[in-house]
Scaffold this motif. Structure first.
Motif, PDB file in Angstrom:
ATOM      1  N   LYS B 165      36.811  32.856  64.684  1.00  0.00           N
ATOM      2  CA  LYS B 165      36.147  31.786  63.942  1.00  0.00           C
ATOM      3  C   LYS B 165      36.611  31.764  62.488  1.00  0.00           C
ATOM      4  O   LYS B 165      36.746  32.811  61.859  1.00  0.00           O
ATOM      5  CB  LYS B 165      34.632  32.051  64.016  1.00  0.00           C
ATOM      6  N   ASN B 166      36.816  30.576  61.959  1.00  0.00           N
ATOM      7  CA  ASN B 166      37.187  30.394  60.547  1.00  0.00           C
ATOM      8  C   ASN B 166      38.427  31.194  60.147  1.00  0.00           C
ATOM      9  O   ASN B 166      38.545  31.632  59.009  1.00  0.00           O
ATOM     10  CB  ASN B 166      36.022  30.797  59.627  1.00  0.00           C
ATOM     11  N   MET B 167      39.329  31.400  61.080  1.00  0.00           N
ATOM     12  CA  MET B 167      40.493  32.242  60.802  1.00  0.00           C
ATOM     13  C   MET B 167      41.571  31.501  60.010  1.00  0.00           C
ATOM     14  O   MET B 167      42.412  32.121  59.371  1.00  0.00           O
ATOM     15  CB  MET B 167      41.093  32.778  62.101  1.00  0.00           C
ATOM     16  N   ILE B 168      41.570  30.156  60.082  1.00  0.00           N
ATOM     17  CA  ILE B 168      42.600  29.367  59.401  1.00  0.00           C
ATOM     18  C   ILE B 168      41.895  28.512  58.357  1.00  0.00           C
ATOM     19  O   ILE B 168      41.123  27.620  58.710  1.00  0.00           O
ATOM     20  CB  ILE B 168      43.325  28.427  60.402  1.00  0.00           C
ATOM     21  N   GLY B 169      42.141  28.772  57.096  1.00  0.00           N
ATOM     22  CA  GLY B 169      41.424  28.010  56.086  1.00  0.00           C
ATOM     23  C   GLY B 169      41.954  28.232  54.688  1.00  0.00           C
ATOM     24  O   GLY B 169      43.053  28.751  54.499  1.00  0.00           O
ATOM     25  N   ALA B 170      41.151  27.833  53.703  1.00  0.00           N
ATOM     26  CA  ALA B 170      41.565  27.934  52.307  1.00  0.00           C
ATOM     27  C   ALA B 170      40.338  28.053  51.422  1.00  0.00           C
ATOM     28  O   ALA B 170      39.258  27.600  51.800  1.00  0.00           O
ATOM     29  CB  ALA B 170      42.363  26.691  51.903  1.00  0.00           C
ATOM     30  N   PHE B 171      40.503  28.684  50.261  1.00  0.00           N
ATOM     31  CA  PHE B 171      39.510  28.554  49.207  1.00  0.00           C
ATOM     32  C   PHE B 171      39.876  27.282  48.451  1.00  0.00           C
ATOM     33  O   PHE B 171      40.943  27.206  47.840  1.00  0.00           O
ATOM     34  CB  PHE B 171      39.556  29.760  48.262  1.00  0.00           C
ATOM     35  N   TYR B 172      39.018  26.295  48.515  1.00  0.00           N
ATOM     36  CA  TYR B 172      39.345  25.011  47.893  1.00  0.00           C
ATOM     37  C   TYR B 172      38.041  24.359  47.457  1.00  0.00           C
ATOM     38  O   TYR B 172      37.200  24.019  48.296  1.00  0.00           O
ATOM     39  CB  TYR B 172      40.105  24.136  48.898  1.00  0.00           C
ATOM     40  N   GLN B 173      37.863  24.216  46.151  1.00  0.00           N
ATOM     41  CA  GLN B 173      36.576  23.763  45.632  1.00  0.00           C
ATOM     42  C   GLN B 173      36.429  22.242  45.674  1.00  0.00           C
ATOM     43  O   GLN B 173      37.377  21.518  45.390  1.00  0.00           O
ATOM     44  CB  GLN B 173      36.407  24.244  44.176  1.00  0.00           C
ATOM     45  N   PRO B 174      35.203  21.766  45.974  1.00  0.00           N
ATOM     46  CA  PRO B 174      34.946  20.322  45.914  1.00  0.00           C
ATOM     47  C   PRO B 174      34.859  19.854  44.465  1.00  0.00           C
ATOM     48  O   PRO B 174      34.726  20.673  43.544  1.00  0.00           O
ATOM     49  CB  PRO B 174      33.582  20.183  46.603  1.00  0.00           C
ATOM     50  N   ALA B 175      34.938  18.547  44.270  1.00  0.00           N
ATOM     51  CA  ALA B 175      34.786  17.973  42.930  1.00  0.00           C
ATOM     52  C   ALA B 175      33.311  17.811  42.593  1.00  0.00           C
ATOM     53  O   ALA B 175      32.935  17.766  41.417  1.00  0.00           O
ATOM     54  CB  ALA B 175      35.479  16.612  42.865  1.00  0.00           C
ATOM     55  N   ARG B 176      32.474  17.712  43.597  1.00  0.00           N
ATOM     56  CA  ARG B 176      31.022  17.620  43.403  1.00  0.00           C
ATOM     57  C   ARG B 176      30.347  17.874  44.747  1.00  0.00           C
ATOM     58  O   ARG B 176      30.942  17.642  45.796  1.00  0.00           O
ATOM     59  CB  ARG B 176      30.634  16.229  42.877  1.00  0.00           C
ATOM     60  N   VAL B 177      29.104  18.338  44.693  1.00  0.00           N
ATOM     61  CA  VAL B 177      28.281  18.460  45.897  1.00  0.00           C
ATOM     62  C   VAL B 177      27.048  17.605  45.679  1.00  0.00           C
ATOM     63  O   VAL B 177      26.358  17.760  44.669  1.00  0.00           O
ATOM     64  CB  VAL B 177      27.864  19.923  46.159  1.00  0.00           C
ATOM     65  N   LEU B 178      26.807  16.671  46.586  1.00  0.00           N
ATOM     66  CA  LEU B 178      25.651  15.777  46.456  1.00  0.00           C
ATOM     67  C   LEU B 178      24.693  16.036  47.613  1.00  0.00           C
ATOM     68  O   LEU B 178      24.965  15.649  48.751  1.00  0.00           O
ATOM     69  CB  LEU B 178      26.132  14.320  46.448  1.00  0.00           C
ATOM     70  N   CYS B 179      23.577  16.715  47.323  1.00  0.00           N
ATOM     71  CA  CYS B 179      22.597  17.060  48.356  1.00  0.00           C
ATOM     72  C   CYS B 179      21.446  16.067  48.321  1.00  0.00           C
ATOM     73  O   CYS B 179      20.559  16.166  47.459  1.00  0.00           O
ATOM     74  CB  CYS B 179      22.023  18.456  48.122  1.00  0.00           C
ATOM     75  N   ASP B 180      21.445  15.132  49.228  1.00  0.00           N
ATOM     76  CA  ASP B 180      20.311  14.218  49.357  1.00  0.00           C
ATOM     77  C   ASP B 180      19.313  14.864  50.316  1.00  0.00           C
ATOM     78  O   ASP B 180      19.501  14.853  51.527  1.00  0.00           O
ATOM     79  CB  ASP B 180      20.789  12.857  49.884  1.00  0.00           C
ATOM     80  N   THR B 181      18.246  15.419  49.747  1.00  0.00           N
ATOM     81  CA  THR B 181      17.303  16.166  50.591  1.00  0.00           C
ATOM     82  C   THR B 181      16.520  15.250  51.542  1.00  0.00           C
ATOM     83  O   THR B 181      15.905  15.741  52.479  1.00  0.00           O
ATOM     84  CB  THR B 181      16.328  16.995  49.722  1.00  0.00           C
ATOM     85  N   SER B 182      16.573  13.942  51.313  1.00  0.00           N
ATOM     86  CA  SER B 182      15.885  13.045  52.255  1.00  0.00           C
ATOM     87  C   SER B 182      16.561  13.059  53.622  1.00  0.00           C
ATOM     88  O   SER B 182      15.945  12.728  54.627  1.00  0.00           O
ATOM     89  CB  SER B 182      15.811  11.614  51.699  1.00  0.00           C
ATOM     90  N   THR B 183      17.833  13.458  53.672  1.00  0.00           N
ATOM     91  CA  THR B 183      18.518  13.504  54.973  1.00  0.00           C
ATOM     92  C   THR B 183      17.965  14.622  55.864  1.00  0.00           C
ATOM     93  O   THR B 183      18.193  14.611  57.077  1.00  0.00           O
ATOM     94  CB  THR B 183      20.047  13.742  54.812  1.00  0.00           C
ATOM     95  N   LEU B 184      17.245  15.569  55.264  1.00  0.00           N
ATOM     96  CA  LEU B 184      16.704  16.668  56.073  1.00  0.00           C
ATOM     97  C   LEU B 184      15.600  16.179  57.008  1.00  0.00           C
ATOM     98  O   LEU B 184      15.248  16.873  57.964  1.00  0.00           O
ATOM     99  CB  LEU B 184      16.186  17.792  55.161  1.00  0.00           C
ATOM    100  N   ALA B 185      15.083  14.985  56.754  1.00  0.00           N
ATOM    101  CA  ALA B 185      14.022  14.429  57.605  1.00  0.00           C
ATOM    102  C   ALA B 185      14.515  14.170  59.026  1.00  0.00           C
ATOM    103  O   ALA B 185      13.724  14.201  59.984  1.00  0.00           O
ATOM    104  CB  ALA B 185      13.485  13.136  56.988  1.00  0.00           C
ATOM    105  N   THR B 186      15.812  13.926  59.169  1.00  0.00           N
ATOM    106  CA  THR B 186      16.330  13.594  60.505  1.00  0.00           C
ATOM    107  C   THR B 186      16.845  14.808  61.273  1.00  0.00           C
ATOM    108  O   THR B 186      17.311  14.680  62.408  1.00  0.00           O
ATOM    109  CB  THR B 186      17.484  12.560  60.406  1.00  0.00           C
ATOM    110  N   LEU B 187      16.746  15.986  60.666  1.00  0.00           N
ATOM    111  CA  LEU B 187      17.192  17.200  61.367  1.00  0.00           C
ATOM    112  C   LEU B 187      16.240  17.572  62.497  1.00  0.00           C
ATOM    113  O   LEU B 187      15.031  17.390  62.372  1.00  0.00           O
ATOM    114  CB  LEU B 187      17.212  18.389  60.399  1.00  0.00           C
ATOM    115  N   SER B 188      16.764  18.138  63.560  1.00  0.00           N
ATOM    116  CA  SER B 188      15.893  18.704  64.596  1.00  0.00           C
ATOM    117  C   SER B 188      15.209  19.955  64.030  1.00  0.00           C
ATOM    118  O   SER B 188      15.688  20.560  63.069  1.00  0.00           O
ATOM    119  CB  SER B 188      16.719  19.081  65.820  1.00  0.00           C
TER     120      SER B 188
END
Lengths: 373, 373
Positions: B165-188
């Motif tokens: 698992k996760n054996m092929i990858g990179a350290f690569y930072q995003p330009a921003r992280v946008l967490c809209d917590t209202s989306t958690l309402a649709t999680l099981s």
């Protein structure tokens, strides 16, 4: 750029070092005749239990045993993976064989990868190292002139996508580059000439003296004079190291290293990759780019003729294949340097000085038509 | 670590920002209820002609239209690629569909990728951005609790290899992280609980007060109180940002974020990936790691019981599946943290303090056997 001292005698025997200055990612390029047989240049590489040599079917019988012997004193387990030879195998399924080998042999994230071969092997091994467990160290051991003077230095790694060359990759620097110029003896004449294309480019973009030196020594280079070859590798690496050191990720200056490559890329893509060698396409591409430089009034008349004469003496094509100018333009628009569909050309504003700019389509088409069959 | 002020009232309404300090690669995590509908938090993203939203079949019908609308005012061309949902698709053939979309639509190397979904989408989109033309910018828009509190922050990107698992990858930072917590309402409920496992881990490794706060508020979190959820996302991101800011590439401290993950990894690998959710495996793994901490005399007695009680109240398993201890050990040895076959465990030396060290196989086996069915 430092000025080339043409009077300085070429040192024979000892190996030479060129530094690539990139802060924590700095490394040395070591250049010498017979490095593969000389343990002293292999000290101080990253420590690990495992080393993995990645090479191809052509290079393996020539040099894999010698490199394995070298590494056996440094690493407890030295593994070897031999890939098929050629640009058509610079793809994901072939790269996967490197990951398979690493995982099957229990290689951890300190494992050092060694790229033994030409540009394709170097690009693939570097990309494998960039991605395996998110990054393991790797060492370039280039065995072609093209790889020694250009592709092994600077950390550009990649594989091809069916829709474009080198589209999937990473900037990932090696821990060292070891250029054993004695391996150039086994190159075919065609491969040697292809490498000379990338040598020649350094003159127009960075160093008028080097261009003049090449004009004097091109015959000796084609005859594989060891001292001349070693000098040419060193000087090419010096220029490349300076450019890369000031612009690692090609946000500006580094683009000048692509002189001839935008036209060349269109030739390769238009004919199908592999029909012409990369260096051959770059050679004809440099003539077109020189023509465009003259046509736009950047370079004074004479550049095209001078460059074409040297390219011809190097055993390289000075004219592109018969393709419509519109087809060239179409391929150039998907070049990585293109932005928002705008093609960026590396042009010559006097020998030794390159500029990057766009140009009107009709001027580009005229330069293509003047130099293709 | 900063001390959590439990008396400070949670601010409602406005979004909050947590900075990840990584020099030139620094970025903000923005956390708020309804960010997807609020244009103000989308200003200042990297400029480009093209944007590509990468999402999956589950998330697309819920949020793709809203994100497309948001981006349509910022980018001339907004493309969408919808991947199948699930860990089994975190592979190269599926990633290739992102590259296909980019190339087919003429996306240049300034194109901004948006990861809309959970951890799998975030990891794959980040890796695609790291590799496409050797690096394009990307933005995380996590829609699961696990992604908002953990995987979207810190720049770990990857795909799976058939052998790991996760054996092929990179350290690569995003330009921003946008967490809209209202989306958690649709999680099981199951997905919400899985996310809580990664929340709970921050207590033992970094913040005793946060652990106490979670014990008081776990029921409200499972009832999806918006203020509690937003607070938990913010505090988790604060801790993660501090750790990542001091050790981006996991050469030391960052490994503490893998508390419970070495055992959890063995559970996932042993059962076949996807049988248990990642958070579920981490939950049982944390109990085993706590047991090992007590057994080695690092933690005082009581840690296991306290942690197991909270994990149970979070709706998560406190015991691993029936697997031989030897099978656990075998899987743990191919973990990325293993070096030269030596397994490195994240252990707790008092709540809020983690250490990374190896342990005798028989002690590890005892901890496994005490907490698996």
């Amino acid at each position: 750029m430092t000025v080339l001292d043409l009077n300085q005698p070429t040192v024979t025997g000892a190996a030479e070092r060129v530094g690539v200055e990139l802060g924590a990612r700095s490394y040395d390029i070591v250049i010498g005749n017979g490095l593969l047989s000389d343990a002293s240049h292999w000290m101080g590489l990253p420590a690990s239990r495992h080393a993995l040599i990645v090479t191809n079917e052509t290079v393996a019988p020539l040099y894999a045993e010698r490199l394995t012997e070298r590494l056996a004193t440094l690493y407890r387990e030295v593994h070897l993976v031999t890939l098929p030879d050629g640009e058509t195998y610079k793809d994901w399924p072939t790269l996967q064989r490197v990951f398979d080998a690493l995982l099957e042999r229990g290689c951890d994230r300190k494992t050092v990868l060694f790229a033994l071969g030409g540009g394709v092997i170097g690009d693939m091994t570097g990309f494998a190292a960039a991605c395996y467990m998110r990054g393991t160290p790797f060492v370039q051991v280039p065995t072609t002139l093209l790889a020694q003077v250009d592709s092994s230095v600077g950390g550009k790694t990649a594989i091809n996508h069916p829709l474009g060359k080198n589209m999937i990759g990473a900037f990932y620097q090696p821990a060292r580059v070891l250029c054993d110029t004695s391996t150039l003896a086994t190159l075919s004449d065609r491969e040697l000439s292809a490498g000379l294309a990338e040598v020649i480019k350094y003159g127009p973009i960075a160093d008028p003296n080097f261009l003049a030196w090449l004009e004097q020594n091109i015959d000796g280079l084609r005859q594989r004079d060891p001292d001349l070859l070693r000098f040419v590798v060193r000087r090419s690496c010096e220029i490349k190291a300076q450019v890369v050191g000031s612009d690692e990720r090609e946000s500006g200056l580094r683009a000048i290293l692509n002189f001839g490559h935008t036209f060349g890329h269109a030739i390769e893509a238009g004919l199908g990759f592999g029909a012409w060698l990369h260096g051959e396409a770059v050679a004809a591409g440099m003539v077109m780019a020189a023509d465009l430089s003259e046509r736009l009034g950047l370079a004074t008349a004479g550049l095209v003729d001078r460059l074409a004469r040297l390219i011809e003496r190097a055993g390289l094509p000075t004219r592109g294949p018969r393709l419509e100018a519109s087809e060239y333009l179409r391929h150039m628009r998907v070049d990585k340097k293109a932005e928002d569909g705008d093609i960026r050309f590396v042009l010559i504003a006097g020998i030794g000085t390159a500029v990057v700019r766009s140009a009107p389509d009709d001027m580009v088409a005229a330069s293509i038509n003047a130099h293709c069959d």
